[in-house]
Design a protein around this motif. Structure first.
Motif, PDB file in Angstrom:
ATOM      1  N   ARG A  38      40.159  43.485  49.175  1.00  0.00           N
ATOM      2  CA  ARG A  38      40.839  44.667  49.700  1.00  0.00           C
ATOM      3  C   ARG A  38      41.448  44.375  51.069  1.00  0.00           C
ATOM      4  N   LYS A  39      40.672  43.777  51.958  1.00  0.00           N
ATOM      5  CA  LYS A  39      41.154  43.530  53.322  1.00  0.00           C
ATOM      6  C   LYS A  39      42.131  42.356  53.406  1.00  0.00           C
ATOM      7  N   ALA A  60      44.497  47.696  46.572  1.00  0.00           N
ATOM      8  CA  ALA A  60      43.810  48.972  46.387  1.00  0.00           C
ATOM      9  C   ALA A  60      42.970  48.831  45.130  1.00  0.00           C
ATOM     10  N   GLU A  99      40.855  50.597  42.167  1.00  0.00           N
ATOM     11  CA  GLU A  99      40.550  51.817  41.412  1.00  0.00           C
ATOM     12  C   GLU A  99      39.533  51.448  40.348  1.00  0.00           C
ATOM     13  N   GLN A 122      50.021  46.183  43.863  1.00  0.00           N
ATOM     14  CA  GLN A 122      48.891  45.935  44.778  1.00  0.00           C
ATOM     15  C   GLN A 122      47.658  46.751  44.395  1.00  0.00           C
ATOM     16  N   THR A 123      47.616  47.180  43.130  1.00  0.00           N
ATOM     17  CA  THR A 123      46.493  47.985  42.674  1.00  0.00           C
ATOM     18  C   THR A 123      45.725  47.241  41.588  1.00  0.00           C
TER      19      THR A 123
END
Length: 175
Positions: free
Chosen positions: A12-13, A18, A20, A173-174
């Motif tokens: 994530r960082k 992102a 889910e 980006q998910t």
């Protein structure tokens, strides 16, 4: 650092994804592929054996690899399958290391060629702890495909113990 050093938080960082959860990735699957009785018999024997041996190697060799070989067969060898190969794509982002299994949409079996579709990670008992590793390899697959001029809108992955499977999808980006 390598794929195995990535956690969900690092993904994530560091990679800006992102995350889910609890998404149904199989809503578009209308009908499962039929399995040959011979293969079903193999799984009925091998899965309990691999689970009783209870090592990542046993699960990988007795359950996961045969399932992926069966997938290749069912798809009439339209994919290539790689096991335990180095997939070092972007050292600057720590996207280096080995993947347990990679599937590519290519018939040739000599080297990984684009587009890389699916990354599988075989784990002994820690699916959640291995999701970051798989996601990092999926980001690497996306970069690899883009560099080879064959970008895909989605990359898929899975972390499995052989009897439990967690499927992942990377879109933009998910994850």
């Amino acid at each position: 650092m390598s794929y195995k050093d990535f956690t969900l938080e690092k993904v994530r960082k560091q990679l800006g994804l992102a995350i889910e959860s609890n998404q149904d990735l199989f809503t578009e699957v209308s009908q499962p592929l039929p399995l040959a009785q011979e293969f079903t018999n193999h799984l009925n024997y091998s899965v309990p054996l691999a689970l009783s041996i209870n090592t990542e190697k046993a699960r990988s060799e007795m359950v996961i690899a045969p399932m992926l070989v069966q997938l290749k067969r069912l798809l009439n060898d339209q994919i290539s399958l790689f096991s335990g190969v180095e997939f070092s794509v972007d050292p600057a982002q720590d996207l280096v290391g080995f993947c347990d299994f990679i599937i590519s949409l290519s018939r040739q079996q000599l080297y990984i060629s684009a587009p890389a579709l699916i990354i599988f990670e075989a784990k002994n008992e820690n699916i959640k702890g291995s999701l970051g590793q798989c996601l990092a390899a999926m980001v690497a697959a996306r970069i690899f495909n883009e560099r080879e001029g064959q970008p895909l809108p989605q990359i898929y992955g899975a972390v499995t113990t052989g009897n439990q499977w967690k499927f992942l999808r990377l879109s933009d980006q998910t994850a």
